[in-house]
Design a protein around this motif. Structure first.
Motif, PDB file in Angstrom:
ATOM      1  N   CYS A 172       0.808  -1.218   0.000  1.00 48.84           N
ATOM      2  CA  CYS A 172       0.000   0.000   0.000  1.00 48.84           C
ATOM      3  C   CYS A 172       0.844   1.272   0.000  1.00 48.84           C
ATOM      4  O   CYS A 172       0.288   2.363  -0.139  1.00 48.84           O
ATOM      5  CB  CYS A 172      -0.930   0.010   1.219  1.00 48.84           C
ATOM      6  SG  CYS A 172      -2.173  -1.300   1.190  1.00 48.84           S
ATOM      7  N   ASP A 173       2.127   1.158   0.184  1.00 47.76           N
ATOM      8  CA  ASP A 173       3.011   2.319   0.205  1.00 47.76           C
ATOM      9  C   ASP A 173       3.291   2.755  -1.233  1.00 47.76           C
ATOM     10  O   ASP A 173       3.871   1.998  -2.022  1.00 47.76           O
ATOM     11  CB  ASP A 173       4.319   1.957   0.913  1.00 47.76           C
ATOM     12  CG  ASP A 173       5.198   3.166   1.194  1.00 47.76           C
ATOM     13  OD1 ASP A 173       5.045   4.186   0.491  1.00 47.76           O
ATOM     14  OD2 ASP A 173       6.039   3.087   2.108  1.00 47.76           O
ATOM     15  N   ALA A 174       2.894   3.992  -1.573  1.00 45.20           N
ATOM     16  CA  ALA A 174       3.083   4.490  -2.934  1.00 45.20           C
ATOM     17  C   ALA A 174       4.553   4.560  -3.329  1.00 45.20           C
ATOM     18  O   ALA A 174       4.890   4.550  -4.519  1.00 45.20           O
ATOM     19  CB  ALA A 174       2.441   5.869  -3.073  1.00 45.20           C
ATOM     20  N   ARG A 175       5.446   4.604  -2.334  1.00 42.90           N
ATOM     21  CA  ARG A 175       6.883   4.616  -2.636  1.00 42.90           C
ATOM     22  C   ARG A 175       7.379   3.249  -3.095  1.00 42.90           C
ATOM     23  O   ARG A 175       8.497   3.119  -3.592  1.00 42.90           O
ATOM     24  CB  ARG A 175       7.664   5.078  -1.409  1.00 42.90           C
ATOM     25  CG  ARG A 175       7.356   6.514  -0.994  1.00 42.90           C
ATOM     26  CD  ARG A 175       7.943   6.826   0.365  1.00 42.90           C
ATOM     27  NE  ARG A 175       7.361   5.984   1.417  1.00 42.90           N
ATOM     28  CZ  ARG A 175       7.694   6.039   2.706  1.00 42.90           C
ATOM     29  NH1 ARG A 175       8.639   6.893   3.088  1.00 42.90           N
ATOM     30  NH2 ARG A 175       7.109   5.250   3.587  1.00 42.90           N
ATOM     31  N   ALA A 176       6.553   2.233  -2.893  1.00 39.10           N
ATOM     32  CA  ALA A 176       6.832   0.864  -3.373  1.00 39.10           C
ATOM     33  C   ALA A 176       8.191   0.334  -2.922  1.00 39.10           C
ATOM     34  O   ALA A 176       9.027  -0.040  -3.744  1.00 39.10           O
ATOM     35  CB  ALA A 176       6.715   0.797  -4.885  1.00 39.10           C
ATOM     36  N   PRO A 177       8.451   0.255  -1.603  1.00 36.14           N
ATOM     37  CA  PRO A 177       9.751  -0.245  -1.151  1.00 36.14           C
ATOM     38  C   PRO A 177      10.018  -1.686  -1.531  1.00 36.14           C
ATOM     39  O   PRO A 177      11.167  -2.064  -1.788  1.00 36.14           O
ATOM     40  CB  PRO A 177       9.677  -0.069   0.369  1.00 36.14           C
ATOM     41  CG  PRO A 177       8.221  -0.032   0.692  1.00 36.14           C
ATOM     42  CD  PRO A 177       7.570   0.633  -0.474  1.00 36.14           C
ATOM     43  N   LEU A 178       8.978  -2.523  -1.593  1.00 34.41           N
ATOM     44  CA  LEU A 178       9.205  -3.922  -1.959  1.00 34.41           C
ATOM     45  C   LEU A 178       9.573  -4.061  -3.432  1.00 34.41           C
ATOM     46  O   LEU A 178      10.387  -4.910  -3.792  1.00 34.41           O
ATOM     47  CB  LEU A 178       7.973  -4.766  -1.645  1.00 34.41           C
ATOM     48  CG  LEU A 178       7.840  -5.231  -0.196  1.00 34.41           C
ATOM     49  CD1 LEU A 178       6.558  -6.020   0.002  1.00 34.41           C
ATOM     50  CD2 LEU A 178       9.047  -6.057   0.229  1.00 34.41           C
ATOM     51  N   ALA A 179       8.981  -3.223  -4.268  1.00 34.74           N
ATOM     52  CA  ALA A 179       9.369  -3.246  -5.684  1.00 34.74           C
ATOM     53  C   ALA A 179      10.850  -2.935  -5.823  1.00 34.74           C
ATOM     54  O   ALA A 179      11.577  -3.592  -6.582  1.00 34.74           O
ATOM     55  CB  ALA A 179       8.523  -2.242  -6.475  1.00 34.74           C
ATOM     56  N   ALA A 180      11.323  -1.943  -5.054  1.00 31.92           N
ATOM     57  CA  ALA A 180      12.750  -1.608  -5.081  1.00 31.92           C
ATOM     58  C   ALA A 180      13.596  -2.762  -4.559  1.00 31.92           C
ATOM     59  O   ALA A 180      14.658  -3.077  -5.109  1.00 31.92           O
ATOM     60  CB  ALA A 180      12.998  -0.342  -4.264  1.00 31.92           C
ATOM     61  N   THR A 181      13.130  -3.414  -3.506  1.00 28.99           N
ATOM     62  CA  THR A 181      13.868  -4.536  -2.927  1.00 28.99           C
ATOM     63  C   THR A 181      14.014  -5.680  -3.918  1.00 28.99           C
ATOM     64  O   THR A 181      15.092  -6.281  -4.043  1.00 28.99           O
ATOM     65  CB  THR A 181      13.156  -5.042  -1.657  1.00 28.99           C
ATOM     66  OG1 THR A 181      13.154  -4.002  -0.667  1.00 28.99           O
ATOM     67  CG2 THR A 181      13.848  -6.276  -1.085  1.00 28.99           C
ATOM     68  N   PHE A 182      12.941  -5.971  -4.648  1.00 31.72           N
ATOM     69  CA  PHE A 182      12.979  -7.072  -5.617  1.00 31.72           C
ATOM     70  C   PHE A 182      13.528  -6.642  -6.971  1.00 31.72           C
ATOM     71  O   PHE A 182      13.652  -7.464  -7.885  1.00 31.72           O
ATOM     72  CB  PHE A 182      11.580  -7.676  -5.784  1.00 31.72           C
ATOM     73  CG  PHE A 182      11.168  -8.573  -4.651  1.00 31.72           C
ATOM     74  CD1 PHE A 182      11.670  -9.864  -4.555  1.00 31.72           C
ATOM     75  CD2 PHE A 182      10.301  -8.130  -3.676  1.00 31.72           C
ATOM     76  CE1 PHE A 182      11.293 -10.699  -3.519  1.00 31.72           C
ATOM     77  CE2 PHE A 182       9.909  -8.957  -2.632  1.00 31.72           C
ATOM     78  CZ  PHE A 182      10.411 -10.247  -2.542  1.00 31.72           C
ATOM     79  N   GLY A 183      13.846  -5.353  -7.118  1.00 33.00           N
ATOM     80  CA  GLY A 183      14.459  -4.881  -8.343  1.00 33.00           C
ATOM     81  C   GLY A 183      13.520  -4.795  -9.529  1.00 33.00           C
ATOM     82  O   GLY A 183      13.937  -5.034 -10.673  1.00 33.00           O
ATOM     83  N   VAL A 184      12.235  -4.468  -9.280  1.00 33.75           N
ATOM     84  CA  VAL A 184      11.277  -4.303 -10.378  1.00 33.75           C
ATOM     85  C   VAL A 184      10.641  -2.920 -10.287  1.00 33.75           C
ATOM     86  O   VAL A 184      10.658  -2.282  -9.240  1.00 33.75           O
ATOM     87  CB  VAL A 184      10.169  -5.388 -10.336  1.00 33.75           C
ATOM     88  CG1 VAL A 184      10.763  -6.776 -10.511  1.00 33.75           C
ATOM     89  CG2 VAL A 184       9.367  -5.308  -9.043  1.00 33.75           C
ATOM     90  N   ALA A 185      10.076  -2.463 -11.381  1.00 34.32           N
ATOM     91  CA  ALA A 185       9.383  -1.174 -11.383  1.00 34.32           C
ATOM     92  C   ALA A 185       8.033  -1.320 -10.692  1.00 34.32           C
ATOM     93  O   ALA A 185       7.377  -2.369 -10.819  1.00 34.32           O
ATOM     94  CB  ALA A 185       9.188  -0.684 -12.818  1.00 34.32           C
ATOM     95  N   PRO A 186       7.601  -0.293  -9.934  1.00 33.12           N
ATOM     96  CA  PRO A 186       6.272  -0.359  -9.318  1.00 33.12           C
ATOM     97  C   PRO A 186       5.193  -0.549 -10.376  1.00 33.12           C
ATOM     98  O   PRO A 186       5.261   0.044 -11.457  1.00 33.12           O
ATOM     99  CB  PRO A 186       6.136   1.013  -8.636  1.00 33.12           C
ATOM    100  CG  PRO A 186       7.536   1.498  -8.454  1.00 33.12           C
ATOM    101  CD  PRO A 186       8.302   0.958  -9.625  1.00 33.12           C
ATOM    102  N   SER A 187       4.218  -1.379 -10.076  1.00 33.14           N
ATOM    103  CA  SER A 187       3.173  -1.669 -11.046  1.00 33.14           C
ATOM    104  C   SER A 187       1.845  -1.856 -10.326  1.00 33.14           C
ATOM    105  O   SER A 187       1.800  -2.410  -9.223  1.00 33.14           O
ATOM    106  CB  SER A 187       3.513  -2.934 -11.837  1.00 33.14           C
ATOM    107  OG  SER A 187       2.422  -3.324 -12.652  1.00 33.14           O
ATOM    108  N   PHE A 188       0.767  -1.383 -10.968  1.00 36.15           N
ATOM    109  CA  PHE A 188      -0.566  -1.584 -10.420  1.00 36.15           C
ATOM    110  C   PHE A 188      -1.144  -2.926 -10.848  1.00 36.15           C
ATOM    111  O   PHE A 188      -2.266  -3.268 -10.491  1.00 36.15           O
ATOM    112  CB  PHE A 188      -1.498  -0.447 -10.857  1.00 36.15           C
ATOM    113  CG  PHE A 188      -1.034   0.913 -10.411  1.00 36.15           C
ATOM    114  CD1 PHE A 188      -0.667   1.121  -9.087  1.00 36.15           C
ATOM    115  CD2 PHE A 188      -0.944   1.954 -11.295  1.00 36.15           C
ATOM    116  CE1 PHE A 188      -0.227   2.360  -8.665  1.00 36.15           C
ATOM    117  CE2 PHE A 188      -0.509   3.203 -10.888  1.00 36.15           C
ATOM    118  CZ  PHE A 188      -0.153   3.407  -9.557  1.00 36.15           C
ATOM    119  N   MET A 189      -0.371  -3.693 -11.604  1.00 37.56           N
ATOM    120  CA  MET A 189      -0.749  -5.046 -11.986  1.00 37.56           C
ATOM    121  C   MET A 189       0.285  -6.014 -11.420  1.00 37.56           C
ATOM    122  O   MET A 189       1.452  -5.654 -11.248  1.00 37.56           O
ATOM    123  CB  MET A 189      -0.811  -5.175 -13.509  1.00 37.56           C
ATOM    124  CG  MET A 189      -1.844  -4.269 -14.163  1.00 37.56           C
ATOM    125  SD  MET A 189      -3.527  -4.622 -13.598  1.00 37.56           S
ATOM    126  CE  MET A 189      -3.786  -6.249 -14.322  1.00 37.56           C
TER     127      MET A 189
END
Length: 321
Positions: A44-61
């Motif tokens: 739910c964090d718009a900064r998408a920390p998990l996306a950064a951790t896994f090395g992917v771009a934030p995505s709504f899908m």
């Protein structure tokens, strides 16, 4: 306990900022994936920390980040636009709706709309079936910090009351029933030993219980493990020999006493949570020096070991019969 938790379709993970809620959410998802389920983390964090951790771009899908593990960013506005794409006929009309000033004002001003749409997206994903990937699946919602999370979880009931039997009201009722169905949904709280986290965990647990959303368990993160006692410290101080300076030994003893004190405080905090909530508490060890995916993997492995231990008594009983 972990077997029961992972049998649910939707897990919502709550906790005060800084307690490691996001890392624990990812570890639970990794554990589910290791067990053969398809896991989806919704952060739910718009900064998408998990996306950064896994090395992917934030995505709504959903984006696959590991075998059986996908990740997406949960955003109320994006969920609303996705919903409108399903119900508004014609691409040109939809484009006009999105561009209108009235729509922009409505999205910004409507109270609780984003929260309702976020949970609506959870409800939608929970109800999806994928013939190409059959099998059990689980959604882990890495919710906002506790205060915001309470507003999020209260919204479906409020919307159902406000909008009645309208389309929005019916949808809100569906979401509310999903969240309260103990067979398919569970709320997990994450805390650490600091006093503010303990207080907030207990208060949030009570608030959730009042609206019939009592958490299934509390995960006590970063539990100190001393591995020694007061006698070991006394023996350390009494060491003799040319390589042991008294000043150095006293300094090490002081550090050791501090660790013992932290471990004792953690035990008291765990006992207090058990008494105040009346629910199960699972301890997650402190893993100094680890971060990111390494920390997620370590906690997932620790949870897997705890889960296997849960199965041991049942296995033993079957063998005796």
């Amino acid at each position: 306990m972990l077997n029961e938790i992972l049998a649910r379709r939707v897990l919502t993970v709550l906790g005060k900022g800084g307690v490691g809620k996001t890392t624990v959410s990812a570890a639970l998802a990794k554990l589910a994936a290791m067990s053969g389920a398809r896991a989806l983390i919704m952060e739910c964090d718009a900064r998408a920390p998990l996306a950064a951790t896994f090395g992917v771009a934030p995505s709504f899908m959903p984006t696959e980040v590991a075998p059986n593990l996908a990740l997406m960013t949960l955003d109320g506005r994006a969920a609303l636009e996705e919903y409108l794409r399903l119900v508004v006929p014609g691409r040109m009309l939809l484009k006009a709706v999105f561009a209108s000033r009235l729509y922009q004002f409505f999205v910004q001003a409507a109270p609780g709309l984003r929260e309702l749409m976020m949970l609506g997206k959870v409800y939608y994903e929970a109800g999806r079936t994928d013939a190409k990937l059959p099998g059990r699946s689980i959604i882990i919602v890495d919710a906002p910090a506790s205060g915001q999370a309470m507003s999020l979880l209260k919204m479906p009931t409020a919307a159902r009351s406000t909008f009645g039997d309208s389309v929005v009201g019916v949808e809100a009722g569906n979401i509310s029933r999903m969240m309260r169905d103990r067979r398919s949904s569970a709320i997990i709280q994450v805390t650490t030993a600091d006093s503010l986290s303990i207080s907030e965990t207990i208060e949030t647990h009570a608030s959730l219980s009042r609206i019939h959303l009592a958490p299934a368990a509390v995960l006590f993160n970063r539990t100190p493990r001393s591995g020694f006692d007061a006698d070991d410290i006394a023996a350390l101080k009494n060491r003799r020999g040319p390589h042991f300076r008294k000043k150095d030994l006293e300094h090490l003893a002081e550090l050791a006493r501090s660790e013992l004190s932290r471990a004792a405080d953690a035990r008291k905090a765990i006992a207090k949570i058990r008494v105040e909530t009346g629910g199960p508490v699972l301890e997650i060890a402190e893993h100094g020096g680890l971060s990111g995916i390494d920390l997620i993997d370590r906690i997932a492995a620790e949870l897997a070991l705890a889960r296997s231990r849960e199965n041991e008594p049942a296995a033993g009983a079957t063998h005796r019969r």
